[in-house]
Design an enzyme around this catalytic site. Structure first.
Site, PDB file in Angstrom:
ATOM      1  CB  CYS A 165      -5.326  -5.108  -6.237  1.00 18.82           C
ATOM      2  SG  CYS A 165      -6.463  -5.203  -4.843  1.00 18.82           S
ATOM      3  CG  ASN A 166      -2.241  -6.097 -12.261  1.00 19.54           C
ATOM      4  OD1 ASN A 166      -2.859  -5.457 -13.431  1.00 19.54           O
ATOM      5  ND2 ASN A 166      -1.009  -5.841 -11.883  1.00 19.54           N
TER       6      ASN A 166
END
Length: 874
Positions: free
Chosen positions: A421-422
């Site tokens: 999630c980055n």
């Protein structure tokens, strides 16, 4: 450590010698870390958990203290005025102060607003910050964020865009080069801007300077050159899980956190710490229960509560979970002595692991891993206990993270893979361009799936992270795993490849697809008779025949767009064995011929075992499922279930949904299915044998066509293909020649060679064919067997189930490792098949000995199904 022998490098002595100055390992009280692990985390026996950045693990004493509290006290809704409600309200207020104390601040400076997590806290900021939109008379606001931010921060720009506020991404390098103070005439502007950055990158563990907070607020550091007043949002979710945060010194305006990152329990609870200097400026439109001091239902009149916390906590807070936090802080302090000691302990483990990984080399001097880091792991002030990397082969090519994850699972090592999630950090470290992201999406890759390589380039990486209960043994186990799987001599042997592409050409439809037998075919083959005599499972014969006209219509429907390019000059291919698996993940039932229904082999995977929560159990969680032997008696219309030490039990083949059966909804991978329970008698049998509460459920016949379907390209007259409780397709096919070649490779690694029938059983296929060439099945686009026509959906990507001996239930991780090494870092073996639903009550028959006629595809590489689920037959 470069000159230290490999064995010595992994010793505790080497670990102690490598310990950074000023950092301690363990917590130095009682019986030490080993005693703490044994008392508080007995569930970790045999498991190496290295995903603490994903979630911390809760200790036993936290659960005990919390449940004792709930047993001894009555907690009511805090919005009431009775005795139990007042107790709840006072306890919640005590927890607020306890949180402030943990972060070295007071209620004079900060307010605690409870949320459902860090993400909800970020959304709250985006919605309530006093933005000034574009188009007004005064300068407009800017939302500026570091590209190395979690998705939940970047997602705030969706709200700011709806408010006509510009968002500006900035890289870590750009902020370090940012100009200092604005011109004097622009320093008096009061337009509010918001800058967000992570205290610790959840991708690489880099700790960004907390000094940025004051520098930006004072105007000493300007993220972007624009007049106005800057406020700072510090995403502390990753940072506070293993490091102390002193808000008395570093006074950010907003600090969102999630408590499960610190304690492991409770989940679904977070908080937003708001600096009281900005709190009165926050705007709020919605008001929920408990937030209003007064309002009118018939008029637009609303007056909020005075307390900032009560104004923003819509509805009843999760008060029991909040009460659990008090015990979380107490237990953490008691076990470790505080966050400073946790910081030292976890960094010591990360520093050591990083040092060893950095020095691992192949014989040719090539590195074993590529570590993605902005630091050299020299200090816990600039680096957290996170290591992000990809494994390389001796030629410097990346091994896909999905394959590494599968191998780690064999060793009971829990890691995290993907982009975490980055996306910003992932792009920066893996050199993935914006166009690459768009192209990967078009190729079927989405966040969170297991497509790890596109055009040979990685889409993500592997992350390990340490927590307060992590030990030297965890680091040692992980390093031993990397060394064993990458530096073993056998793993660096040249992998065997699929059969070379055959020459194909179009031939008339009325000609057979085979010429005379080619006498020069490879020796690596086995006859049908030899194979059938080797396999020991019971076989069943049935004699049903379909209508000829129906068979022809099905064949024509499937093949109307097919190009009949067939093998030339090869020996005939025949069906050597047929297996069905009535109960998902249980033993195979071998037959010589069997009816084919709309979902594949009749009764194949119509039943499955579920745990007490209704979740499907497979051999991954419960290997003893393979010792359960179901068999189908078509004449008596029953399924007989047997297991050693148990009396046989039978289940009717008749559908019981119209009787008093409990109908429930279950999921098989991503597919939702309607099922019904087979009753207490059967549940008791399975629970007794497996030694845990479980039940047998069956797919509901009237819901098959609606609830578990597969859209399949190339099947012209059927929009949807109905599936039973399989994971991916109706049939799985393997080739004996491929098994034999794999057997040779595996035998070199094992003390006791595997028998061919044992290998066949491990791969849990429905159809076993005897083809002359190994892996020639991977070139097929379609096959026909008698009147049946099948389309190849894609290859089967194998998981750890093939490591389980189907006769004993014992695991041997060498099998999957050998398959990966032999197949050039892939774990594909076998192909998935689908065919058209039948449109009458008559069933076709699939028989051993039938000839298999393949149609070759133009592109020789089968693309795997674009699903995020693991492709195992179960």
């Amino acid at each position: 450590m470069a000159g230290v022998p490999q064995g010595e490098r992994l010793s505790f002595r080497a670990f102690q010698a490598a310990r950074p100055a000023g950092c301690e390992y363990g917590y130095g009280h009682g019986d030490g870390l080993s005693g703490l692990r044994e008392r508080e985390f007995p569930r970790l026996r045999g498991i190496t958990y290295l995903d603490h950045a994903g979630s911390a693990l809760f200790p036993e004493s936290l659960l005990k203290a919390f449940t004792d509290d709930l047993r001894n006290n009555v907690y009511g809704n805090p919005h009431s005025q009775n005795i139990s409600s007042k107790l709840t309200y006072d306890t919640i207020e005590h927890v607020r102060y306890r949180i402030l104390q943990h972060f070295h601040t007071t209620a004079e400076d900060y307010t605690i607003i409870f949320t459902s997590g860090c993400t909800a806290a970020l959304k709250l900021i985006a919605e309530s910050f006093p933005w000034i939109p574009e188009g007004t008379k005064q300068p407009s606001s800017r939302f500026c964020y570091l590209t190395d931010n979690h998705t939940s921060v970047v997602g705030m720009r969706g709200i700011t865009a709806s408010m006509n506020v510009l968002s500006v991404p900035i890289t870590p390098q750009e902020i370090l080069l940012a100009e200092s103070r604005l011109p004097a005439e622009e320093q008096n502007c009061t337009t509010p801007h918001l800058f967000s950055y992570p205290a610790q990158s959840n991708f690489s563990g880099t700790k960004y300077p907390l000094s940025w907070i004051q520098d930006i607020k004072s105007g000493k550091l300007c993220p972007i050159k624009t007049p106005g007043k800057w406020f700072v949002l510090l995403d502390a979710a990753s940072y506070v899980s293993s490091s102390p945060l002193d808000l008395g010194v570093h006074q950010a305006d907003f600090i969102p956190i999630s408590f499960y990152k610190i304690f492991g329990f409770p989940t679904g609870l977070g908080a937003l710490l708001v600096n009281n200097r900005i709190a009165p400026l926050l705007r709020k439109t919605y008001f929920g229960g408990g937030t209003a001091a007064a309002y009118l239902a018939g008029e637009d009149f609303y007056f909020p509560r005075k307390s900032i916390a009560e104004r923003f906590e819509d509805g009843t807070v999760s008060f029991l979970d909040i009460i659990a936090l008090k015990h979380g802080f107490d237990v953490l302090e008691k076990l470790t002595g505080g966050m400073e000691k946790i910081k030292q302990h976890t960094f010591t483990l990360a520093h050591y692991t990083y040092t060893v990984l950095s020095n691992l080399k192949y014989a040719n001097g090539a590195p074993v891993v590529h570590i993605y880091s902005d630091t050299d792991f020299s200090s816990p002030d600039v680096q957290g206990p996170i290591i992000n990397f990809n494994v390389l082969d001796e030629n410097g090519e990346v091994l896909g993270f999905s394959q590494v994850d599968k191998m780690a699972s064999l060793h009971n090592i829990h890691v995290r893979t993907g982009c975490f999630c980055n996306t910003g950090a992932c792009q920066m470290h893996l050199d993935i361009s914006n166009e690459d992201i768009r192209r990967n999406l078009q190729a079927g890759h989405v966040c969170g799936d297991d497509i790890d390589l596109v055009d040979g380039r990685p889409t993500g990486s592997v992350r390990i992270s340490f927590g307060y209960m992590s030990s030297f043994e965890d680091a040692q186990t992980f390093l031993n795993f990397i060394i064993a799987t990458r530096l073993s001599k056998l793993d660096t042997e040249t992998p065997f490849k699929s059969v070379t592409k055959l020459t194909i050409e179009s031939v008339p439809d009325d000609l057979p697809c085979f010429n005379d037998v080619d006498k020069s075919s490879p020796i690596l083959q086995i006859s049908d008779g030899e194979l059938r005599s080797n396999l020991s499972a019971t076989k069943t014969t049935v004699n049903w025949q379909p209508l000829e006209t129906e068979a022809e219509s099905i064949r024509a429907a499937v093949s109307e767009t097919a190009v009949p390019t067939c093998r030339k000059g090869g020996k005939p291919i025949t069906v050597a064995s047929i297996y069905l698996y009535p109960i998902k993940s249980c033993s195979a039932f071998e037959v010589t011929e069997w009816p084919v229904g709309n979902q594949g082999l009749l009764y194949d995977r119509n039943w499955m075992v579920v745990n007490q929560n209704g979740v499907c159990m497979t051999q991954k969680q419960e290997p003893r499922l393979c010792l359960i032997n179901p068999s189908i008696d078509l004449k008596q219309k029953i399924m007989v279930i047997q297991a050693e030490g148990m009396d046989p039990v039978s289940v009717s083949l008749e559908d019981n949904t119209e009787k008093e059966a409990v109908v429930c909804e279950s999921k098989v991978c991503s597919h939702r299915v309607k099922t019904y329970d087979c009753g207490e008698r059967i549940a008791g049998w399975f629970s007794t044998f497996l030694g845990r509460p479980c039940r047998l459920i069956r797919q509901s016949a009237d819901m098959k066509s609606k609830s578990h379907q597969k859209n399949t390209k190339g099947l012209s007259s059927a929009k949807n293909i109905s599936l039973s409780l399989v994971n991916e397709a109706q049939y799985l096919l393997i080739n004996v020649a491929s098994i034999l070649q794999l057997k040779e490779h595996i035998s070199a690694r094992l003390e006791k060679p595997l028998e061919i029938e044992e290998l066949i059983q491990r791969f849990r296929a429905n159809i076993v064919v005897s083809a002359p060439e190994s892996f020639e099945e991977e070139e097929w686009a379609e096959i026909s067997i008698g009147a049946l026509q099948f389309q190849v959906v894609g290859p089967c990507s194998r998981c750890q189930i093939i490591c389980i001996d189907q006769q004993s239930g014992e695991r041997n991780k060498e099998i999957l490792q050998s398959l990966s090494a032999a197949r050039g870092r892939k774990t594909n073996f076998g192909i998935y098949l689908m065919n058209q639903p039948l449109h009458s009550s008559f069933s076709d028959i699939l028989s051993v000995g039938s000839q298999v006629l393949p149609v070759l595809k133009e592109n020789t590489e089968i693309q795997p199904p674009t699903s995020s689920e693991e492709k195992c037959s179960g």
